[in-house]
Design an enzyme around this catalytic site. Structure first.
Site, PDB file in Angstrom:
ATOM      1  CG  ASP A  53       1.244 -16.862  11.310  1.00 38.86           C
ATOM      2  OD1 ASP A  53       0.428 -16.073  10.518  1.00 38.86           O
ATOM      3  OD2 ASP A  53       1.012 -18.031  11.579  1.00 38.86           O
ATOM      4  CD  GLU A 113      -3.002   0.994   2.336  1.00 38.18           C
ATOM      5  OE1 GLU A 113      -3.252  -0.244   2.769  1.00 38.18           O
ATOM      6  OE2 GLU A 113      -3.464   1.904   2.621  1.00 38.18           O
ATOM      7  CE  LYS A 159      -6.413  -1.890   5.322  1.00 35.05           C
ATOM      8  NZ  LYS A 159      -5.388  -0.847   4.458  1.00 35.05           N
ATOM      9  CG  HIS A 201      -4.552   7.057  -0.067  1.00 39.06           C
ATOM     10  ND1 HIS A 201      -3.849   6.192   1.101  1.00 39.06           N
ATOM     11  CD2 HIS A 201      -5.144   6.249  -1.177  1.00 39.06           C
ATOM     12  CE1 HIS A 201      -4.270   4.841   0.499  1.00 39.06           C
ATOM     13  NE2 HIS A 201      -4.808   4.878  -0.684  1.00 39.06           N
TER      14      HIS A 201
HETATM   15  C1  MEV Z   1      -5.870   2.815   4.654  1.00 42.57           C
HETATM   16  O1  MEV Z   1      -5.325   1.749   4.471  1.00 42.57           O
HETATM   17  C2  MEV Z   1      -6.085   2.996   6.472  1.00 42.57           C
HETATM   18  C3  MEV Z   1      -7.096   4.143   6.807  1.00 42.57           C
HETATM   19  O2  MEV Z   1      -8.267   3.976   6.339  1.00 42.57           O
HETATM   20  C4  MEV Z   1      -7.020   3.967   8.395  1.00 42.57           C
HETATM   21  C5  MEV Z   1      -8.010   4.873   9.105  1.00 42.57           C
HETATM   22  O3  MEV Z   1      -9.165   5.211   8.629  1.00 42.57           O
HETATM   23  O4  MEV Z   1      -7.892   5.059  10.448  1.00 42.57           O
HETATM   24  C6  MEV Z   1      -6.573   5.554   6.446  1.00 42.57           C
END
Ligand code: MEV
Length: 439
Positions: free
Chosen positions: A296, A85, A280, A393
């Protein structure tokens, strides 16, 4: 449509590829060369990768990046991260630099206990089972000695074995719930070998336990396996600074930012839809280091998410508060990691990653990984509560779009310059590239 095949694993690598190409890629003339172009020309290295799993046909690359400037417990680290990513390493590096100027990260290992269970069925009186367990417990440990001997030399081993009655949840269901200390090894093989030995000893001894009736002697072992839920293998990482120092940007008021940031964390504490995405983002940092260091990541993921739900509701793994004018931000997570055994002594890049981290102990690696998660979450929340996530991003994603359209190096240089002052969207990049090509 595919077709079934038997004996596939016994075919040579080239025969396996032939079968795949014939069966699935009749119309794709380049399939074979795509597969082969990822083979390593160093045959020994290729063989090493071939032998990690069954039916290897090629290698699957992920970028290995590094995020420098991580000050953790006053020691400076450059953290290796394996991830696809685009914005993750950049975000980690930005966070590291930000906190480097504010005292760095503090991390503490709270506990290191791992868990494994023998799940079995017993049709009889619990009191008799308890007596049997009490009488057999020393033998369970004794007969595991050939397995535990080396681990004990390193200061680890079996911590305890308990009998647990689970019959309220499932008829006749009991467990041997065992705890282990595995020092610098993740310990999966060690734990599973101990558990299988416990199961053998337990079942055999039941056959001759006098107090058991005929039926009771027949304990049925269902399975013996470690648990990836390790709520007693915990690490905490934290940052703090005066609220007034929380901004490195004139356009961001530190007090307002601190409050909004804490609101964002609080939302993830109470709202599962947000908590999952919030966590995430934390796992973006955690998985990348876990993968780079040969651990792992599926085990870590499963354990971490179970921990996030331990109150019965899925919640944020990070927490934040302001106290006496100080902003505090921290994470507490279970991490069962190893720095010896498994891939750590096999994969050349894993070995290099561990060397880059100054050959950490498992405890030190737990601290580094937790910090990477906290840093990632800090960067995400900072963007989300200020500029929005897309600005940074999409800037990082620009190269992916340019590569998708096979931009040349000159086109890339021109467009990277152009998008320093323009908003990156997929269509804006395509348009800019087309107009450059028309010109
Ligand atoms: C993207 O990989 C992760 C985010 O969505 C985490 C978040 O929203 O805190 C930017």
């Amino acid at each position: 449509m595919g077709k079934p095949i038997s004996g596939f694993s016994k075919l040579s690598k080239s025969k396996k590829i032939d079968w795949i190409v014939d069966t699935y890629f009749a119309k794709n003339k380049s399939a074979k060369s795509i597969i082969k172009q990822y083979w390593n020309s160093n045959e020994k290295l290729q063989q090493l990768h071939d032998e990690f799993i069954e039916n290897t046909i090629t290698n699957y690359y992920l970028p290995l990046g590094v995020a420098p400037n991580f000050l953790i417990n006053n020691k400076l680290h450059t953290i290796p991260m394996a991830i696809e990513e685009s914005s993750v390493v950049a975000a980690a590096s930005k966070s590291a630099k930000f906190w480097l100027e504010r005292g760095g990260f503090k991390a503490t290992v709270l506990s290191t206990t791992k868990v494994g269970q023998v799940h079995f069925l017993f049709d009889g009186q619990f009191e008799k089972l308890q007596d049997f367990f009490n009488s057999i417990k020393p033998k369970l440990i004794e007969e595991s000695k050939p397995i535990t001997k080396n681990m004990e030399k390193r200061g680890g081993g079996i911590l305890d074995i308990e009998l647990r009655d689970k019959t309220e949840d499932l008829q006749n269901y009991y467990q041997l719930h065992a705890t282990f200390e595995t020092k610098d090894a993740m310990g999966a093989n060690f734990i599973n070998s101990c558990l299988e030995q416990f199961a053998k000893t337990f079942k055999n001894a039941a056959l001759t336990f006098e107090a058991f009736s005929g039926e009771e002697k027949n304990i049925e072992i269902v399975m013996s396996i470690l648990s990836n839920y390790v709520p007693e293998c915990l690490v905490k990482a934290e940052v703090s600074c005066p609220v007034s120092e929380l901004s490195d940007d004139n356009s961001i008021n530190p007090e307002a930012f601190a409050k909004k940031f804490i609101q964002a964390v609080n939302i993830a504490e109470v709202e599962p839809f947000r908590a999952v995405t919030h966590n995430k983002g934390i796992m973006n940092g955690i998985d990348a280091v876990v993968l780079a260091t040969g651990n792992d990541f599926r085990a870590v993921e499963a354990g971490v998410h179970a921990y996030a739900s331990r109150t019965g509701k899925y919640r944020s793994l990070t927490h934040a508060k302001i106290e006496n004018g100080i902003f505090y931000f921290w994470i507490e997570i279970p991490l069962a990691l190893g720095t010896i055994g498994g891939l750590t002594g096999l994969h050349p890049l894993v070995k290099l990653s561990l060397e880059l981290l100054h050959h950490p102990t498992a405890k030190e690696l737990m601290q580094i990984v937790a910090v990477a998660g906290l840093a990632q979450n800090f960067a995400a929340l900072r963007s989300l509560t200020t500029t929005g996530i897309q600005e940074g991003h999409m800037k990082m994603h620009l190269m992916n779009i340019l590569n998708q359209f096979e931009a040349t190096d000159t086109e890339k240089t021109k467009l990277i310059e152009h998008f320093k002052t323009h908003v990156v969207t997929h269509s804006a990049v395509v348009e800019a590239l087309n107009s450059l090509r028309r010109a």
